[in-house]
Each structure stands twice: as structure tokens, then as C-alpha cells.
Write a protein that holds these residues in place. Sequence first.
Motif, PDB file in Angstrom:
ATOM      1  N   ALA A 140       9.294  -1.922 -18.089  1.00  0.00           N
ATOM      2  CA  ALA A 140      10.398  -1.944 -18.672  1.00  0.00           C
ATOM      3  C   ALA A 140      10.671  -3.339 -19.028  1.00  0.00           C
ATOM      4  O   ALA A 140      11.588  -3.862 -19.493  1.00  0.00           O
ATOM      5  N   GLY A 141       9.593  -4.319 -18.392  1.00  0.00           N
ATOM      6  CA  GLY A 141       9.580  -5.662 -18.910  1.00  0.00           C
ATOM      7  C   GLY A 141      10.220  -6.521 -17.871  1.00  0.00           C
ATOM      8  O   GLY A 141      10.669  -7.798 -18.153  1.00  0.00           O
ATOM      9  N   ALA A 142      10.462  -6.072 -16.597  1.00  0.00           N
ATOM     10  CA  ALA A 142      11.084  -6.889 -15.543  1.00  0.00           C
ATOM     11  C   ALA A 142      10.219  -8.009 -14.963  1.00  0.00           C
ATOM     12  O   ALA A 142       8.960  -7.600 -14.729  1.00  0.00           O
ATOM     13  N   THR A 143      10.615  -9.178 -14.877  1.00  0.00           N
ATOM     14  CA  THR A 143       9.843 -10.292 -14.182  1.00  0.00           C
ATOM     15  C   THR A 143       9.845  -9.992 -12.616  1.00  0.00           C
ATOM     16  O   THR A 143      10.779  -9.319 -12.126  1.00  0.00           O
ATOM     17  N   ASP A 144       9.045 -10.996 -11.921  1.00  0.00           N
ATOM     18  CA  ASP A 144       9.253 -10.770 -10.619  1.00  0.00           C
ATOM     19  C   ASP A 144      10.545 -11.054  -9.849  1.00  0.00           C
ATOM     20  O   ASP A 144      10.895 -10.376  -9.099  1.00  0.00           O
ATOM     21  N   LEU A 145      11.344 -12.042 -10.574  1.00  0.00           N
ATOM     22  CA  LEU A 145      12.675 -12.366  -9.916  1.00  0.00           C
ATOM     23  C   LEU A 145      13.816 -11.323 -10.254  1.00  0.00           C
ATOM     24  O   LEU A 145      14.544 -10.742  -9.486  1.00  0.00           O
ATOM     25  N   ILE A 188      20.356 -11.227 -15.258  1.00  0.00           N
ATOM     26  CA  ILE A 188      20.560 -10.753 -16.746  1.00  0.00           C
ATOM     27  C   ILE A 188      21.982 -10.324 -16.945  1.00  0.00           C
ATOM     28  O   ILE A 188      22.952 -10.349 -16.087  1.00  0.00           O
ATOM     29  N   GLU A 189      22.360 -10.108 -18.081  1.00  0.00           N
ATOM     30  CA  GLU A 189      23.536  -9.710 -18.496  1.00  0.00           C
ATOM     31  C   GLU A 189      23.913  -8.305 -17.822  1.00  0.00           C
ATOM     32  O   GLU A 189      23.102  -7.466 -17.682  1.00  0.00           O
ATOM     33  N   LYS A 190      25.145  -8.512 -17.179  1.00  0.00           N
ATOM     34  CA  LYS A 190      25.804  -7.330 -16.510  1.00  0.00           C
ATOM     35  C   LYS A 190      25.758  -6.052 -17.117  1.00  0.00           C
ATOM     36  O   LYS A 190      24.967  -4.888 -16.452  1.00  0.00           O
ATOM     37  N   GLY A 245       0.795  -1.272   0.136  1.00  0.00           N
ATOM     38  CA  GLY A 245      -0.091  -0.129  -0.073  1.00  0.00           C
ATOM     39  C   GLY A 245       0.769   1.292  -0.023  1.00  0.00           C
ATOM     40  O   GLY A 245       0.455   2.142   0.741  1.00  0.00           O
ATOM     41  N   HIS A 246       1.797   1.306  -0.728  1.00  0.00           N
ATOM     42  CA  HIS A 246       2.509   2.627  -0.742  1.00  0.00           C
ATOM     43  C   HIS A 246       2.804   3.135  -2.232  1.00  0.00           C
ATOM     44  O   HIS A 246       3.154   2.481  -3.118  1.00  0.00           O
ATOM     45  N   CYS A 247       2.496   4.591  -2.321  1.00  0.00           N
ATOM     46  CA  CYS A 247       2.493   5.136  -3.723  1.00  0.00           C
ATOM     47  C   CYS A 247       3.762   5.155  -4.245  1.00  0.00           C
ATOM     48  O   CYS A 247       3.919   4.835  -5.585  1.00  0.00           O
ATOM     49  N   TYR A 248       4.691   5.401  -3.403  1.00  0.00           N
ATOM     50  CA  TYR A 248       6.125   5.534  -4.023  1.00  0.00           C
ATOM     51  C   TYR A 248       6.501   4.134  -4.771  1.00  0.00           C
ATOM     52  O   TYR A 248       7.170   3.968  -5.565  1.00  0.00           O
ATOM     53  N   GLN A 249       6.205   3.049  -3.964  1.00  0.00           N
ATOM     54  CA  GLN A 249       6.534   1.812  -4.176  1.00  0.00           C
ATOM     55  C   GLN A 249       5.774   1.391  -5.501  1.00  0.00           C
ATOM     56  O   GLN A 249       6.457   0.723  -6.471  1.00  0.00           O
ATOM     57  N   ALA A 250       4.589   1.742  -5.589  1.00  0.00           N
ATOM     58  CA  ALA A 250       3.874   1.418  -6.830  1.00  0.00           C
ATOM     59  C   ALA A 250       4.447   2.229  -7.879  1.00  0.00           C
ATOM     60  O   ALA A 250       4.420   1.518  -9.130  1.00  0.00           O
ATOM     61  N   LEU A 251       4.789   3.385  -7.890  1.00  0.00           N
ATOM     62  CA  LEU A 251       5.681   4.068  -8.848  1.00  0.00           C
ATOM     63  C   LEU A 251       6.686   3.271  -9.744  1.00  0.00           C
ATOM     64  O   LEU A 251       7.008   3.160 -10.703  1.00  0.00           O
ATOM     65  N   ILE A 252       7.584   2.854  -8.525  1.00  0.00           N
ATOM     66  CA  ILE A 252       8.665   2.190  -8.924  1.00  0.00           C
ATOM     67  C   ILE A 252       8.581   1.017  -9.653  1.00  0.00           C
ATOM     68  O   ILE A 252       9.004   0.591 -10.414  1.00  0.00           O
ATOM     69  N   TYR A 253       7.589   0.054  -8.813  1.00  0.00           N
ATOM     70  CA  TYR A 253       7.395  -1.323  -9.481  1.00  0.00           C
ATOM     71  C   TYR A 253       6.827  -1.102 -10.705  1.00  0.00           C
ATOM     72  O   TYR A 253       6.922  -1.875 -11.776  1.00  0.00           O
ATOM     73  N   PHE A 254       5.979  -0.237 -10.889  1.00  0.00           N
ATOM     74  CA  PHE A 254       5.433  -0.073 -12.288  1.00  0.00           C
ATOM     75  C   PHE A 254       6.389   0.526 -13.257  1.00  0.00           C
ATOM     76  O   PHE A 254       6.433  -0.196 -14.507  1.00  0.00           O
ATOM     77  N   ALA A 255       7.213   1.234 -12.716  1.00  0.00           N
ATOM     78  CA  ALA A 255       8.314   1.464 -13.979  1.00  0.00           C
ATOM     79  C   ALA A 255       9.226   0.200 -14.374  1.00  0.00           C
ATOM     80  O   ALA A 255       9.486   0.152 -15.464  1.00  0.00           O
ATOM     81  N   LEU A 256       9.445  -0.422 -13.396  1.00  0.00           N
ATOM     82  CA  LEU A 256      10.044  -1.752 -13.712  1.00  0.00           C
ATOM     83  C   LEU A 256       9.279  -2.634 -14.558  1.00  0.00           C
ATOM     84  O   LEU A 256      10.012  -3.325 -15.349  1.00  0.00           O
ATOM     85  N   ARG A 257       8.105  -2.850 -14.148  1.00  0.00           N
ATOM     86  CA  ARG A 257       7.198  -3.647 -14.819  1.00  0.00           C
ATOM     87  C   ARG A 257       7.187  -3.187 -16.501  1.00  0.00           C
ATOM     88  O   ARG A 257       6.994  -4.039 -17.360  1.00  0.00           O
ATOM     89  N   LEU A 265      17.509  -0.055 -16.687  1.00  0.00           N
ATOM     90  CA  LEU A 265      17.162   1.119 -15.409  1.00  0.00           C
ATOM     91  C   LEU A 265      17.013   2.479 -16.263  1.00  0.00           C
ATOM     92  O   LEU A 265      16.259   3.238 -15.571  1.00  0.00           O
ATOM     93  N   ILE A 266      17.707   2.611 -16.986  1.00  0.00           N
ATOM     94  CA  ILE A 266      17.869   4.073 -17.710  1.00  0.00           C
ATOM     95  C   ILE A 266      16.465   3.898 -18.699  1.00  0.00           C
ATOM     96  O   ILE A 266      15.576   4.949 -18.672  1.00  0.00           O
ATOM     97  N   ASN A 267      16.216   2.841 -19.239  1.00  0.00           N
ATOM     98  CA  ASN A 267      14.640   2.804 -20.002  1.00  0.00           C
ATOM     99  C   ASN A 267      13.555   2.823 -19.160  1.00  0.00           C
ATOM    100  O   ASN A 267      12.313   3.381 -19.520  1.00  0.00           O
ATOM    101  N   ALA A 268      13.772   2.365 -17.987  1.00  0.00           N
ATOM    102  CA  ALA A 268      12.799   2.337 -17.023  1.00  0.00           C
ATOM    103  C   ALA A 268      12.461   3.880 -16.362  1.00  0.00           C
ATOM    104  O   ALA A 268      11.685   3.939 -15.389  1.00  0.00           O
TER     105      ALA A 268
END
Length: 824
Positions: free
Chosen positions: A417-422, A466-468, A403-415, A475-478
Motif C-alpha cells: 500500500a506504499g507505507a514507508t518504514d516510519l 500522514i493526514e488523519k 521470522g513470523h509468517c503472520y507478521q510477514a503477511l501484515i508487513y507485506f500488505a502495508l508495503r 488501511l482499507i486499500n492495504a
Amino acid sequence: MKLFYSYSHKDEQYKEDMEKHLALLKKEGRLDDWSDRKILTGESINNEIDSNLLDSDIICLLMSHEFIASDACMKELGVALKRRTEEGISIVPIILSPCSWQDTELKELKAQPKDAKPLSQCVDKEQAWLDIYVEIKEIIKRRTAPEINAEHKKALEDTELASVLGKTVTLSDIFVPMDFKKIDFKDKQDDINFTDFVEKYIKSPENVILSGDQQSGKSALLKQVFFKLQLKYIPIYVNCSLGFSGGLTNVINRNFKKQYCSSEDVIYFSLKKIILFDDFHKIKTEEREKIIEAIKDEKNIKMIVTVDDIYNLGIKEQLLTKVFQHYKIKKMGYDLRDDLICKWMVVNGRNYEEDTLYREELTTRIDTVIQKTIVPAYPFFIYTIIAAHDIISPLNSEITSQGHCYQALIYFALRKAGATDLQIDMYINFLSELASSLHRSNNKILTVDEINLFLEHYCEQFTISIEKENIIKNLINANILNCSSLQEYSFKYPYIYFYFVGKYFSEHVEEFKSTIENIINNLQEEENGYILIFLIHHSKNIKILEHIEVNLLCLFDKQKETTLANIEIEHLNKYAESLEPLVIDKITDVEKNRKEVLVKKDQKDEKESDRNSNIKEDSLMSDLRRAIKTVEVAGHILKNRSGSLKVTEQRKFLGAAMNVFLRITDSFLSEFQRNEKDFVEYISYLVSKKLTNEKGVQIIDEGKARKIAAKIFFNINLITCYATIRRISDSICSKELLTVMDEVCDKKLTPISYLIKKQCKMQYKGSVDVKDIKDNFNSMSFLAQRLLANLVLEHCYMHKIDYKDRQNISKVLGIKEKLVPFAR
């Protein structure tokens, strides 16, 4: 399409014949014609002619020797030629009789009838008129933009926010127009709103750059501009993110045929074309330069381009030569945020005029998360905050349950950009380590070598999935990390950096105990406040809360808490007679009132941002700032942890935070009382000095000056208490904390705690409780009564209150009613 007849009255019969032959176009609604015979009695002839001449799309010049001999007709010819050159309108010379028309500037234009044979010499006049009809019909077709196809309409209405909001919405459903700042390279900046920008552009199209940060809403703005422009021009949307291949003409024509229901090439249409290049900076530099070179001198083609960073374009020289006008997208102020909230409420079937409590709840949530510059106030971020607040999110239940808005923003950005759960888990850990490294080195920017060195050390300690070399790139794309034109790396937004510093410290509390204590002891520094808020979000370590509580107890600890009991403020009663009675409106325009308040808040914020931030503070101001910031952080913790903190802890924490404000208020009130005489004398002197005529002669007697000074002195005391009550309600209370706030206030059982309790209930529950006020009002001091009346009036000013309730409120508080809007 509007057609203007320019003719000599001696040729009026020809004009009437032409009107008859064009009648079908008028009946079909494809043509609206105008001549000076439509001017009504009493209207200005010249004004009407000039206005319609400038407003027409086609100008028919009925040429004869009578026309050429008329000064008025030749003046209209000049205006027509000028508009053809500057605006691309259509001119149709119709030769009525042999005349010297070819000695005018019309000689270069195709004339009617066929082969420019004068109508008076045509054997078959009906065929000649039919040829003119066909020509006008073709001009209308060329000057009428084809219909936008359904697929492109859908593409223009698509918005990534639909996935954020978790429902099917179109861009038009949720679009709120942003404001711009017009910029030139002489450092001159003028504000302009979206509506004025579009109106100005429609009147006079030019080459424009719209610049703004990522997620600032550039694409949404451009799509809405498309809809506005297609009423008069042919806008063509080009998404530069998809690549740019082929010559400019082919690109324009290819996109035109994709977007419009037409088999014709775009060049067939004589309307001005506006090319909307979205993400123009993503095209190669040489391609950009070719496009600019091809379009800059075109009169019939203009472009609007969106870019991220104006200085990475490689076209600054063209900007300097005025190829483009530059507009920068501004962040949303309070007024536009409120418009956005209203849009959201409409989408969800809620009445924003009636449901003002929910509206304010969203406002408070957004203001809390935005916090000046920690999160940019752009629609994407604000809608994500709202979605997280309403638990409408594309994220999985495990994530949203936190339930935290900041976390939602960060997770949405990663999602996004195509990031999986792992991978998300890996990225979160990587960013925490990176943020802590930056914080320890007191450096927020890394060079290429430094970021590579950090990456190497990280990969030696942790497993990556992922590849180093792709970690930083992804993270730039996200939009989580940023790489500048100087190849320097940093976190894209402050909130991301603070979030991960707080997360890292939450997992290493004992190791960084002294650092955390230093942060808590210096919350007057904004960065520390943000880091602590995120630290508490990630950690439930009770020792951190206890340390904050100890700090609260020590702030202004030598000062007693104000109560506003009669014995404390008895000296203010004598000022009662100098005050005007309070009034309440019988009819209140709540929406207008709310807008006025929000506009004033925007203006105040702009003024504050212009001030010099390097002003040195004395010891008292430094202590005051630290105290206020500490309480604000405590308030954030209380609000964010209301579901996980025990009620006993909430009670202690809330009480300690409230007491800081009460001690601060007492210090001010005591200072005012100790220096009462000097204050009133000095204010009286200032009033007398202000109220003098041009010759410097005082125009007010000493008695009146002292009466005004007494009123001002009383109001200084009142405003100080009012600000405290509002600040406590805003900073440390919420809908979830109302019960605890009631308990804390009831335990104190003082006049000011009663007022705090009332304000909190009005703010978070909408409850005025007239009966309770009636039972307590008469036992209050004059200052407390005045405070309560002001608080209730403020509530009535901003919320729709039933007329009978308003009457009861007026009666209990002894407030007069008036019909005119309440002067504030």
C-alpha cells in the motif's frame, strides 16, 4: 481449421476437384478437411458423420438437385444452419448445378462461385475454383485468432507473487487452479474444479461472474482462462482497475489491438469474442449496466467478469434473469495446497516425489498458520507463508529476522500500500490500539461515528505522519481493514485482529494481567488460543509461560499417565487371535496414496463445517476440549519459540504438554477396561443386528459375532493410543525440537514414550531405524507391537522407501508382503 464436405455421392467428382484446389491450404497446415470417404471399414457411418459434422469449423454444402433430394444431405444442412446460429461457424454453399437452393434457408447466405453462378455453367471453371479457394482462405483467416503479442503475453504471466517469493517466476510456474462453487439464487450450490469449468465453457460459452475475496486469486484465474480460451475463441482482457472510458465497442477494439498482432478491427474476425472484465465492480454502476445491456443478447460476444462482492454490483436483478452464471472461488483444501507446494518445489529445483520430508515440513507450516479460518487459504497467503518459512521475502532483514509468517503477511500488505518504514511503525501502533479497543468492548464492528471517534482520541495521544483522514482509507486499500456496504468498519481477516490484540497485551502485561490469565484459563475458546499465540510471539515474559505450564499440570491431574506397560494392557492380549495379520505392499504408489489421504481430509473438513456448532457439551467434553486446545497452544509456543526458549524451559514445557495427552489417554483406556464386558456384549449385539437378511433372520452365529466384536474392541483401544501418538507428534514436536523430545521420552522410558519417539523421528527426520526396532520389538506387548507396525506402515504408505529397507521392515515387524495396493 476443420472443413466438412456435405454432398451427394452422385456429385463426388465435384468434391474431389475441390479437394485438389484446396490442397495448398492443407499442405500449409491451415486446413484439415473431412468427408465420409475417410470412414474406415468397421466404423459406424452415422456416428462418424455426426461426430465430424459437430466438430467442424467450416461446412461446405455442395448444392445440386441430388443434394436437395437426399434426406441425409438435408439433415446435414439443418445441423449446419443450427450450428451457425448457436456457435457462429461458417457455412459455404457451393452451387454445382441449377437447383432450387434459393427456396431453402440458404437463400440469405452468400454462395459460391461468384454471384452464385452454378459451376456447371461457368465457362472458366478453373477461375471459379480459384474464387472458391480465395473465399475459403479468407474464411480461415477470419476464423483464426491472430497471435498474442509478446507484451501482452508478458502481462498475462506477470504476478505480484514474484515480489513475495523473491525470485523471477511466471504465473504459469506457480499457478494452481482453484475450485469453484456454482451458485444460484435458489440456494443451490454445486462444486466444480477449474479444469471442468474451462472445458464446459469452451464447449458452450456463457456470461459468467467469478466472485471471490480480495487476494483469492481472481486475476490469476482470469489470465489462465485467457490462455485456455485463445485456442478456440478471441479472449480480450480488460483491467477495470485502470478505468473504463469510451463506448464498449471502442474499449474492446482498443484492448484487442493492444493484445494481438493485428491491424484489423476485432469485428473483422468471425470467431466468438470472450471479454474478460477483471475487477468489474470497480466500474461505475451505470457503466456496468450499459455493458450488460449491450452484451446480454449478443450471440457472438460473451463475458466473464470477476468481482469482490456480488451484492455490491447492483446487478442482482440481471443475475436473477440468468444473464450470468455465478461461480464463487473456494478456499484451497489440503489437496490443492499440496499441489501448490509441489509447484513451489519444482520452481526451486526440488523433487516433490523424493523430498517428502521437506514437503511435509511446508505442509505443517501452512496448516499451522492457516488454522481453519484465521488466514484464508488462498494462493497469495500460502505462498507468502512459504516465502517467510524459507526466508525468501521482499521485506528488509530487520523484519524477516523476527521470522513470523503472520507478521510477514501484515508487513507485506502495508508495503504494497506504499507505507514507508516510519509509517509502518505508526500503522502498527494504530492497529494495536484499535484491536485492543474492540476487544475491550467485545465488539468487532464499528460504525462511521465510532471509527471517527476512535480516530480523534488516537490523534490526541499519538503523533501521526500522514493526514488523519487517510489512515483508514490506506488501511482499507492495504486489505487490513474492511468497510462494508453498510459503512461498518472491521478488521479484514481474523488473523490481523488476533495479531494486534496479542501485540497490545504483550506491551501491557501488568495492566491486563487478569485478562491474560482469563485467556489462558479458557483456551477452549478459539479466539483466546489465537490471541495467546500472538501474545507469546510478541512477548518473552516468562510469567505467561509459567502460567500456561501450571494449567497443563492441572489438566486431568487426578488421572495417572498411561505407559502401555504390560501390566496396564495385559487384558488386551487375548484379542490377538481375532485380528488379521498386517501386510505391506511390495510396490506402492506414494503420490496416489498421498492424494487419497488429502482428498479424505478435505471431505472430512467439509462435513465438519456443515455440523451444528451450537451443540452443548457435557462437563467431560468441555474439559477434554480445553485440555486439547491448551496443549495445541503450548505446541505453537514451543515451535515458534524453539530458538529463544532455553532448553530447560523447552524440556519442562514439552513434558508437561505431553503428559496431558498421556493422562487423557489413560482415562479412556481405563474406562474401556472397566466396561470391557459390556462393550464387547453391546458391540456383538450391534454386529448381529446388522448382519440379518431381509426377513430379519440373523445370518451370523453368536461365536462369529463375538469374534468380530472382540476385534472391534481391540481396535478401539489401538486407535485411541495411535491418535495420541500422532497428536503428540503433530501438536508439540517439530524438526527443531527432536533432540528435546528424545530427552523427554528417554527419561520416561515407557513403551508409549518409545513409540512417540519413533513417530517423531519418522515424521521429522524420515528415520525408521530398523536395527533399533529389531532390538526392542520382541520385548513389547502385543498392543505396542501392533501400534509400532501401524505407525511404520503409515510412514511407508506416504514416503518412498527403498525396496531392501521395506523387506527388512517387513521381516522385523512380521508383516507379510503383497503385490496389490494396501487396503486401508
